[in-house]
Design a protein around this motif. Structure first.
Motif, PDB file in Angstrom:
ATOM      1  N   GLN A 191      44.763  -8.666  24.167  1.00  0.00           N
ATOM      2  CA  GLN A 191      46.041  -8.678  24.891  1.00  0.00           C
ATOM      3  C   GLN A 191      45.824  -8.930  26.382  1.00  0.00           C
ATOM      4  O   GLN A 191      46.557  -9.701  27.007  1.00  0.00           O
ATOM      5  CB  GLN A 191      46.770  -7.350  24.685  1.00  0.00           C
ATOM      6  CG  GLN A 191      47.284  -7.139  23.272  1.00  0.00           C
ATOM      7  CD  GLN A 191      47.817  -5.740  23.042  1.00  0.00           C
ATOM      8  OE1 GLN A 191      47.797  -4.894  23.949  1.00  0.00           O
ATOM      9  NE2 GLN A 191      48.282  -5.470  21.839  1.00  0.00           N
ATOM     10  N   ARG A 192      44.799  -8.280  26.948  1.00  0.00           N
ATOM     11  CA  ARG A 192      44.490  -8.481  28.364  1.00  0.00           C
ATOM     12  C   ARG A 192      44.080  -9.927  28.615  1.00  0.00           C
ATOM     13  O   ARG A 192      44.486 -10.540  29.611  1.00  0.00           O
ATOM     14  CB  ARG A 192      43.367  -7.542  28.783  1.00  0.00           C
ATOM     15  CG  ARG A 192      43.044  -7.586  30.280  1.00  0.00           C
ATOM     16  CD  ARG A 192      41.726  -6.922  30.566  1.00  0.00           C
ATOM     17  NE  ARG A 192      40.624  -7.666  29.962  1.00  0.00           N
ATOM     18  CZ  ARG A 192      39.393  -7.209  29.834  1.00  0.00           C
ATOM     19  NH1 ARG A 192      39.102  -5.979  30.215  1.00  0.00           N
ATOM     20  NH2 ARG A 192      38.451  -7.948  29.292  1.00  0.00           N
TER      21      ARG A 192
ATOM     22  N   ARG B 270      47.077 -12.180  28.664  1.00  0.00           N
ATOM     23  CA  ARG B 270      47.802 -12.067  29.938  1.00  0.00           C
ATOM     24  C   ARG B 270      47.076 -12.826  31.043  1.00  0.00           C
ATOM     25  O   ARG B 270      47.704 -13.477  31.886  1.00  0.00           O
ATOM     26  CB  ARG B 270      47.953 -10.592  30.338  1.00  0.00           C
ATOM     27  CG  ARG B 270      48.921  -9.796  29.471  1.00  0.00           C
ATOM     28  CD  ARG B 270      49.328  -8.500  30.165  1.00  0.00           C
ATOM     29  NE  ARG B 270      48.188  -7.657  30.464  1.00  0.00           N
ATOM     30  CZ  ARG B 270      47.738  -6.690  29.677  1.00  0.00           C
ATOM     31  NH1 ARG B 270      48.318  -6.477  28.503  1.00  0.00           N
ATOM     32  NH2 ARG B 270      46.716  -5.944  30.039  1.00  0.00           N
ATOM     33  N   GLU B 271      45.743 -12.737  31.039  1.00  0.00           N
ATOM     34  CA  GLU B 271      44.968 -13.444  32.054  1.00  0.00           C
ATOM     35  C   GLU B 271      45.176 -14.947  31.945  1.00  0.00           C
ATOM     36  O   GLU B 271      45.346 -15.641  32.963  1.00  0.00           O
ATOM     37  CB  GLU B 271      43.484 -13.110  31.921  1.00  0.00           C
ATOM     38  CG  GLU B 271      42.626 -13.810  32.990  1.00  0.00           C
ATOM     39  CD  GLU B 271      41.131 -13.609  32.780  1.00  0.00           C
ATOM     40  OE1 GLU B 271      40.359 -14.003  33.675  1.00  0.00           O
ATOM     41  OE2 GLU B 271      40.734 -13.079  31.722  1.00  0.00           O
TER      42      GLU B 271
ATOM     43  N   THR C  46      47.755 -16.545  30.682  1.00  0.00           N
ATOM     44  CA  THR C  46      49.116 -16.877  31.116  1.00  0.00           C
ATOM     45  C   THR C  46      49.220 -16.881  32.638  1.00  0.00           C
ATOM     46  O   THR C  46      49.804 -17.790  33.237  1.00  0.00           O
ATOM     47  CB  THR C  46      50.125 -15.866  30.529  1.00  0.00           C
ATOM     48  OG1 THR C  46      50.045 -15.886  29.105  1.00  0.00           O
ATOM     49  CG2 THR C  46      51.543 -16.207  30.959  1.00  0.00           C
TER      50      THR C  46
ATOM     51  N   VAL D  94      50.961  -5.150  35.398  1.00  0.00           N
ATOM     52  CA  VAL D  94      51.526  -4.564  34.181  1.00  0.00           C
ATOM     53  C   VAL D  94      51.241  -3.063  34.202  1.00  0.00           C
ATOM     54  O   VAL D  94      50.304  -2.596  34.855  1.00  0.00           O
ATOM     55  CB  VAL D  94      50.938  -5.213  32.913  1.00  0.00           C
ATOM     56  CG1 VAL D  94      51.313  -6.685  32.847  1.00  0.00           C
ATOM     57  CG2 VAL D  94      49.422  -5.066  32.867  1.00  0.00           C
TER      58      VAL D  94
ATOM     59  N   GLU E 145      47.688  -8.866  36.361  1.00  0.00           N
ATOM     60  CA  GLU E 145      47.358  -9.497  35.089  1.00  0.00           C
ATOM     61  C   GLU E 145      48.569 -10.162  34.449  1.00  0.00           C
ATOM     62  O   GLU E 145      48.421 -11.069  33.632  1.00  0.00           O
ATOM     63  CB  GLU E 145      46.774  -8.465  34.111  1.00  0.00           C
ATOM     64  CG  GLU E 145      45.357  -8.036  34.432  1.00  0.00           C
ATOM     65  CD  GLU E 145      44.789  -7.106  33.375  1.00  0.00           C
ATOM     66  OE1 GLU E 145      45.467  -6.876  32.343  1.00  0.00           O
ATOM     67  OE2 GLU E 145      43.668  -6.599  33.567  1.00  0.00           O
ATOM     68  N   GLY E 146      49.748  -9.691  34.793  1.00  0.00           N
ATOM     69  CA  GLY E 146      50.956 -10.259  34.206  1.00  0.00           C
ATOM     70  C   GLY E 146      51.364 -11.547  34.884  1.00  0.00           C
ATOM     71  O   GLY E 146      50.941 -11.846  36.005  1.00  0.00           O
TER      72      GLY E 146
END
Length: 387
Positions: A286-287, A290-291, A293, A99, A93-94
């Motif tokens: 937040q998840r 990250r997705e 990005t 992460v 995910e990062g």
């Protein structure tokens, strides 16, 4: 010879038919499925496009299906569609890998009982991006999972995976599939029929059959690739400002497919608005961030792969290699670039693309990565007489 005869006479589960171009892997899992003696963890190692993802789904069907992988029951269909609640497909995910939160959630989930089946399968893609801390946290779970839990880890090479994880898994090597066969399968799966030229381009840009099919289905991703082709073609007449503008346009093109992802994320949040707590909503947001990005950087990587693919075609022309170009829809661009560049210049441009990929992996701004890469490519591909 007796083992060969045994494999030939043993009934192979239909699910394993999806493992194309890997007869040794197919025969190995046919024997495992027949005995129902699955290892607690497998490590699939091979180059992108070698069929690891298809094999992972096939193995999951064999584990979950009561008939050992019939490829026709409700369980098998759900696994194939990645909707089975007991088969978990996990990707980084990062922006630069997994992460810590992902690993924690995975470890917590492993201890839970299956929802539908008697077993659970966890498929982890690109485990070579696991940082040492995350890998070590996962180590004990992989080493001693609860009964009925099977891990399938996928990576390019064992060297990039924590040695202690490698030692806890059964290694399954994959050889690179025949390019023509891989293109044929992608063409069939994507519905373009006999037009495997599109499939060859998609495979060169995405590296894996599954992502190639997704690429063909996305006109925005195909448009972004064509923009990269046109950008490299126009470098000879572009000044420094034009190059910076081209990098901006490419960044926006890589972001365009994210609109669909944002819509999906918004719909999922809306559906859960009535029962999600404020804390849960924040975690999901937040998840989702990250997705987005990670997907943006994936889009930039596709653009860099498209540039690399085009320049390899140019190098083939300069070196007199009697092979058809991959970018068959841009042969005029290949010829123009070959007419003004040198082999040394093309190799320098390819090194610039490799450096861009490395910079992207170290969280350098995508637009800055493209600006630097295009400026270097202009110097390498366009002698002063062409500028």
């Amino acid at each position: 010879m007796s083992s060969v005869r045994e494999t030939a006479t043993r009934e192979v589960p239909r699910a394993l038919d999806r493992i194309a171009g890997q007869p040794r892997v197919r025969d190995f899992f046919a024997a495992v499925a027949s005995s129902r003696k699955f290892s607690h963890a497998y490590l699939f190692v091979g180059a992108p496009g070698s069929g690891q993802q298809d094999a992972a789904l096939a193995l999951a069907q064999c584990v979950i299906c009561e008939q050992g992988g019939c490829d026709a029951c409700d369980e098998c269909i759900r696994v194939a569609h990645r909707t089975h609640p007991d088969v978990h497909w996990i990707e980084p995910e990062g922006a630069s890998g997994y992460v810590v939160e992902q690993v924690r959630n995975l470890i917590a989930d492993v201890s839970l009982s299956p929802v539908r089946a008697s077993s659970k399968v966890y498929i982890l893609d690109r485990v070579d991006t696991l940082r040492d801390s995350s890998a070590n946290a996962l180590l004990k779970t992989i080493e001693e999972p609860p009964k009925g839990v099977v891990f399938v880890l996928m990576a390019r090479a064992t060297d990039a995976v924590l040695p202690t994880i490698v030692s806890r898994c059964q290694l399954v090597p994959f050889r690179l599939s025949n390019p023509a066969e891989a293109a044929r399968r992608v063409a069939e799966a994507s519905g373009v029929g006999a037009n495997d030229a599109i499939a060859r381009i998609a495979l060169d840009v995405t590296m894996t059959p599954q992502r190639a099919v997704e690429f063909i289905a996305s006109h925005k991703r195909r448009d972004a690739r064509l923009l990269m082709v046109r950008t490299l073609d126009g470098l000879a007449r572009d000044d420094a400002w034009d190059v910076l503008c081209a990098a901006r346009d490419l960044t926006l093109a890589a972001q365009a497919p994210l609109d669909d992802v944002k819509s999906r994320q918004a719909e999922e949040l809306e559906r859960g608005a009535d029962y999600l707590s404020t804390k849960a909503e924040k975690l999901i947001e937040q998840r989702n961030k990250r997705e987005l990005t990670a997907r943006e950087r994936s889009g930039i990587m596709e653009l860099l792969a498209a540039a690399s693919s085009l320049l390899r075609d140019v190098l083939m022309r300069l070196e007199g290699v009697d092979e058809p170009v991959v970018n068959s829809d841009s042969t005029d661009v290949v010829e123009r670039l070959a007419s003004r560049a040198t082999s040394a210049g093309v190799l320098a441009a390819l090194r610039a693309i490799d450096q861009a990929n490395d910079d992207l992996a170290h969280n350098v701004s995508p637009q800055l990565v493209l600006e630097t890469m295009l400026c270097t490519c202009k110097e390498a591909l366009c002698p002063p007489s062409f500028r």
